[in-house]
Design a protein around this motif. Sequence first.
Motif, PDB file in Angstrom:
ATOM      1  N   GLY A   1       0.809  -1.217   0.000  1.00  0.00           N
ATOM      2  CA  GLY A   1       0.000   0.000   0.000  1.00  0.00           C
ATOM      3  C   GLY A   1       0.843   1.267   0.000  1.00  0.00           C
ATOM      4  O   GLY A   1       0.493   2.264  -0.647  1.00  0.00           O
TER       5      GLY A   1
ATOM      6  N   GLU B   1       0.499   4.070  -2.891  1.00  0.00           N
ATOM      7  CA  GLU B   1       0.202   5.488  -2.622  1.00  0.00           C
ATOM      8  C   GLU B   1       1.122   6.386  -3.435  1.00  0.00           C
ATOM      9  O   GLU B   1       0.695   7.393  -4.015  1.00  0.00           O
TER      10      GLU B   1
ATOM     11  N   GLU C   1       0.289   6.195  -7.232  1.00  0.00           N
ATOM     12  CA  GLU C   1      -0.936   6.902  -7.620  1.00  0.00           C
ATOM     13  C   GLU C   1      -0.819   8.412  -7.484  1.00  0.00           C
ATOM     14  O   GLU C   1      -1.738   9.147  -7.844  1.00  0.00           O
TER      15      GLU C   1
ATOM     16  N   ASP D   1      -1.937  -5.377   1.092  1.00  0.00           N
ATOM     17  CA  ASP D   1      -3.283  -5.200   0.548  1.00  0.00           C
ATOM     18  C   ASP D   1      -3.271  -5.600  -0.929  1.00  0.00           C
ATOM     19  O   ASP D   1      -3.147  -4.755  -1.825  1.00  0.00           O
TER      20      ASP D   1
ATOM     21  N   LYS E   1      -5.640  -6.755  -2.761  1.00  0.00           N
ATOM     22  CA  LYS E   1      -6.818  -6.279  -3.500  1.00  0.00           C
ATOM     23  C   LYS E   1      -6.550  -4.910  -4.121  1.00  0.00           C
ATOM     24  O   LYS E   1      -6.960  -4.635  -5.258  1.00  0.00           O
ATOM     25  N   TRP E   2      -5.884  -4.065  -3.375  1.00  0.00           N
ATOM     26  CA  TRP E   2      -5.533  -2.737  -3.888  1.00  0.00           C
ATOM     27  C   TRP E   2      -4.604  -2.876  -5.092  1.00  0.00           C
ATOM     28  O   TRP E   2      -4.768  -2.191  -6.101  1.00  0.00           O
TER      29      TRP E   2
ATOM     30  N   SER F   1      -6.503  -3.964  -8.133  1.00  0.00           N
ATOM     31  CA  SER F   1      -7.217  -2.825  -8.698  1.00  0.00           C
ATOM     32  C   SER F   1      -6.274  -1.919  -9.485  1.00  0.00           C
ATOM     33  O   SER F   1      -6.600  -1.458 -10.584  1.00  0.00           O
ATOM     34  N   TYR F   2      -5.073  -1.695  -8.929  1.00  0.00           N
ATOM     35  CA  TYR F   2      -4.109  -0.822  -9.608  1.00  0.00           C
ATOM     36  C   TYR F   2      -3.661  -1.435 -10.933  1.00  0.00           C
ATOM     37  O   TYR F   2      -3.565  -0.737 -11.950  1.00  0.00           O
TER      38      TYR F   2
END
Length: 352
Positions: A61, A65, A68, A99, A101-102, A105-106
């Motif tokens: 994560g 961060e 993104e 994470d 799942k994050w 998604s990315y």
Amino acid sequence: MNFVSELAKIKNGTIAHVYIVLGTESYLASVARKTLLDSLLSAEELELNYGAYDMEEVSIGTALEDAESIPFFGDRRLVFVDRPVFLTGDKTKLKVEHDVKWLESYLTHPSESTTLVFFAPYEKLDERKKITKLLKKTATIIEVNALSEKDMRKYIKDTIANEDYRYSPEAFELFIQLTDAKLSVAMGELPKLFIYAQDTKFITLDAVQELVAKSLEQNIFALNEYVLKKDVGQALNLYQDLLLQKEDPIKINAIMTSQFRLLIQVKILEKKGYQQGDIAKQLKTHPYRVKLAIQQMRKIEEHSLIEAYNGLIDAEYRLKTGKGDKEMQFELFVLQYAQKKIANRDHYKRLR
């Protein structure tokens, strides 16, 4: 070659949004890292638009961060993700919660202004995991696998030639031997030879012998040679040198035992008709180690190898149980083995 072609694309400005640098050859991985840095960011942009995150220390994560975020005073962000252990089946190193799942998604919708690079120093990833499948589907893969001996030799020869140096055949062969035909080790040793030979531009055998560091395994390989030749004086001198270097007698004995075990295994498999490459696969060891073992074990009878191996096993028992002086156990083994060889040789002569 995947590695060369992908780096050429990067240098020419064809940049993917996500890369995975996969494999165990650390030197090639470092070249890929430098190429990405030099090609994507200027020196002024590095401080503002570059980040590197170790997945054994921080969460994915934290890296996402950064990925993104919008670039500051530049067109692109560059984010390196080191040691993504969550892509493997190794649960022992999962000290951090990730994470995933994050990340999924990315990867489905990566940032247009970021290049995200995973440096995975592993032989393989866990293909059963959904995240691994998704990453390999969406990322550009740069393979940095260990080179074969043939490719490694070519890489070293090309590197030396590109620097306008030459070498004697004997110097080159010793260099390959002392670096175990491993590219990362060889590339770490070459600069010393270049500096030493900068006036003549010629790398000599003496230079390699003087400058290229011998690993403990290399020294013990030489020690085994002396033992097999029953050269007691040279064996004991080298052993004393290793003790002066603060090497542990138990460790020396263990590596010697391992090397003799390899010699016996290679001899048995070769007798069964296995070729060098097949032996390496069967024993799951580096092909160059097998090549050296074949050269070494052909000079000696199988029963002599087994005698030496059994002698080392006895020495290991005495070392670990504290029977006798630790540093004397190897000397005792060498003397006993040499006497056995002489006795066996005389016995065979009498039989003839």
